[in-house]
Design an enzyme around this catalytic site. Structure first.
Site, PDB file in Angstrom:
ATOM      1  CE  LYS A   7      69.362  32.478  57.865  1.00 53.72           C
ATOM      2  NZ  LYS A   7      67.986  32.035  58.123  1.00 53.72           N
ATOM      3  CE1 TYR A  50      80.914  64.772  56.987  1.00 59.41           C
ATOM      4  CE2 TYR A  50      80.976  62.490  57.749  1.00 59.41           C
ATOM      5  CZ  TYR A  50      81.399  63.473  56.867  1.00 59.41           C
ATOM      6  OH  TYR A  50      82.289  63.170  55.883  1.00 59.41           O
ATOM      7  NE  ARG A  61      60.402  33.974  56.506  1.00 58.27           N
ATOM      8  CZ  ARG A  61      61.522  33.880  57.210  1.00 58.27           C
ATOM      9  NH1 ARG A  61      62.153  34.973  57.613  1.00 58.27           N
ATOM     10  NH2 ARG A  61      62.016  32.710  57.547  1.00 58.27           N
ATOM     11  CG  MET A  94      81.779  55.167  54.168  1.00 60.17           C
ATOM     12  SD  MET A  94      82.012  55.680  52.473  1.00 60.17           S
ATOM     13  CE  MET A  94      80.493  56.549  52.124  1.00 60.17           C
TER      14      MET A  94
HETATM   15  C1  LIG Z   1      67.860  31.457  59.411  1.00 56.87           C
HETATM   16  C2  LIG Z   1      67.013  30.282  59.645  1.00 56.87           C
HETATM   17  C3  LIG Z   1      67.278  29.401  60.697  1.00 56.87           C
HETATM   18  C4  LIG Z   1      68.328  29.665  61.762  1.00 56.87           C
HETATM   19  O1  LIG Z   1      67.799  30.575  62.697  1.00 56.87           O
HETATM   20  P1  LIG Z   1      68.582  31.036  64.018  1.00 56.87           P
HETATM   21  O2  LIG Z   1      67.615  31.868  64.736  1.00 56.87           O
HETATM   22  O3  LIG Z   1      69.781  31.798  63.549  1.00 56.87           O
HETATM   23  O4  LIG Z   1      68.977  29.800  64.746  1.00 56.87           O
HETATM   24  C5  LIG Z   1      66.513  28.254  60.778  1.00 56.87           C
HETATM   25  N1  LIG Z   1      65.540  27.997  59.889  1.00 56.87           N
HETATM   26  C6  LIG Z   1      65.235  28.842  58.876  1.00 56.87           C
HETATM   27  C7  LIG Z   1      64.133  28.507  57.947  1.00 56.87           C
HETATM   28  C8  LIG Z   1      65.948  30.016  58.732  1.00 56.87           C
HETATM   29  O5  LIG Z   1      65.635  30.865  57.745  1.00 56.87           O
END
Ligand SMILES: *Cc1c(COP(=O)(O)O)cnc(C)c1O
Length: 362
Positions: A35, A256, A131, A304
């Site tokens: 992802k 800055y 969650r 930036m």
């Molecule tokens: C992102 C995610 C993972 C992977 O987690 P890592 O800590 O990067 O190994 C596994 N399961 C779910 C549901 C996730 O959202």
């Protein structure tokens, strides 16, 4: 010609990490989590490099469609599932495996018409993260509705997610495990629980499918253990170049807000990377980079497009000199994240499209 800033991604390191992971979880199938653009590494290229995975997982439908359109053929799990009837139909069309984590999603099944039924799907069970997930009490009914739906042809796997797996020995991990074991005893189906940290520290949580993300990229999920301690190789090296070097005199300020002031005559280099590329502004006056293997401090605020570094302690260095922002011995992404008061996940995900990705050892 290379342009800077650039993130070099070592595909052989990714393959090594997957192989090593498979030895650690040898009885489980592997759902490689790619992802957020493969944690900033480039989802399509990472999917190709990790073809030895049993499935891929992404958060959103758009991420899965991008992979399909690039010709990625393997099973793809949608970790957040679908959010409308249209999305459900698209998920079927693209042969995706959605996670169902809320009744609103299960209810879409009553309104959708798909030409093709969904294959393998997942039911997310709430065990302590609070969650996403169906409560233990509702899980049986949810499981039955999914099983009885004409729109789902394949199996329904059960999934849950640890909230504290990076905290080794935390009693809450055992509590979550006990919860999922209760559900497991009710159904004879496939179970998935472990992310990277759990794969490494909670062997009883491996079950049928493991879901590694971070570790595949060669990053440690634990604050006190490096990737190499764990046998993983960092995949990303993030680099930029010095574009200017100037002397700054005592009491003169840099950047800055003038947050850094010279106390003696200082040689200040300007490096062409900034928060507009994803280099965290929290590294202002705190971070360091690696130049010719030597640690060099970030001085003043991150802008930036640029940062300034103090080259006073360095010998010969010229405009055009390459700077490693993270990914070598002197500056690991884990240490940079600690300096920025965040986690390495955020730093790699934040790298945006302005940073060129270069793939090596493919
Ligand atoms: C992102 C995610 C993972 C992977 O987690 P890592 O800590 O990067 O190994 C596994 N399961 C779910 C549901 C996730 O959202």
């Amino acid at each position: 010609m290379q342009t800077y800033p650039i993130a070099t991604i070592d595909l052989a390191a990714l393959k090594h990490n997957l192989k090593h992971l498979k030895q650690l979880a040898s009885n489980s199938k592997v759902m490689s989590v790619i992802k957020a653009n493969g944690y900033g590494h480039g989802a399509v290229e990472i999917a190709r490099a990790l073809e030895q995975s049993d499935a891929f997982a992404v958060a959103r439908l758009s991420e899965a469609i991008q992979l399909r359109q690039a010709g990625i053929d393997k099973a793809i799990v949608l970790l957040e599932g679908i959010h409308s009837v249209e999305q459900l139909q698209q998920a079927a069309e693209y042969r995706l495996s959605p996670v169902f984590h809320h009744w609103s999603q299960i209810n879409f099944l009553q309104h959708a018409q798909t030409v093709m039924p969904l294959q393998f799907c997942w039911l997310m069970i709430e065990t302590g993260m609070h969650r996403l997930g169906i409560s233990l009490d509702d899980s049986q009914q949810a499981y039955e509705e999914l099983s009885n739906s004409a729109l789902i042809e394949g199996d329904i796997g059960l999934m849950s997610h640890f909230a504290n797996s990076d905290s080794i020995g935390d009693v809450r991990n055992q509590q979550q495990l006990q919860q999922i074991l209760q559900v497991k005893s009710l159904y004879s189906t496939q179970l998935s629980m472990a992310n990277s940290a759990a794969i490494l520290s909670i062997e009883e949580s491996h079950f049928d499918w493991v879901r590694p993300g971070l570790m595949l990229y060669g990053i440690s999920p634990f604050e006190d253990k490096s990737a190499s301690d764990l046998g993983f190789k960092p995949a990303m090296k993030f680099r930029a170049k010095i574009v200017s070097i100037n002397d700054v005199h005592p009491s003169e300020q840099v950047g800055y807000g003038g947050d850094w002031q010279a106390s003696e005559i200082s040689k200040i280099g300007t490096v062409d990377v900034g928060y507009g590329d994803g280099y965290s502004r929290h590294l202002s006056n705190k971070g360091y980079v690696s130049i010719k293997g030597q640690k060099v401090s970030v001085v003043g605020r991150v802008s930036m497009d640029m940062i300034c570094v103090d080259l006073s302690e360095m010998g010969d260095v010229d405009v055009g000199q390459e700077v490693i922002l993270w990914g070598d011995e002197a500056v690991s992404v884990e240490t940079v994240a600690a300096l920025a008061n965040t986690i390495p996940y955020e730093l790699v995900c934040q790298l945006n499209g302005r940073v060129e990705r270069q793939y090596i050892n493919g």
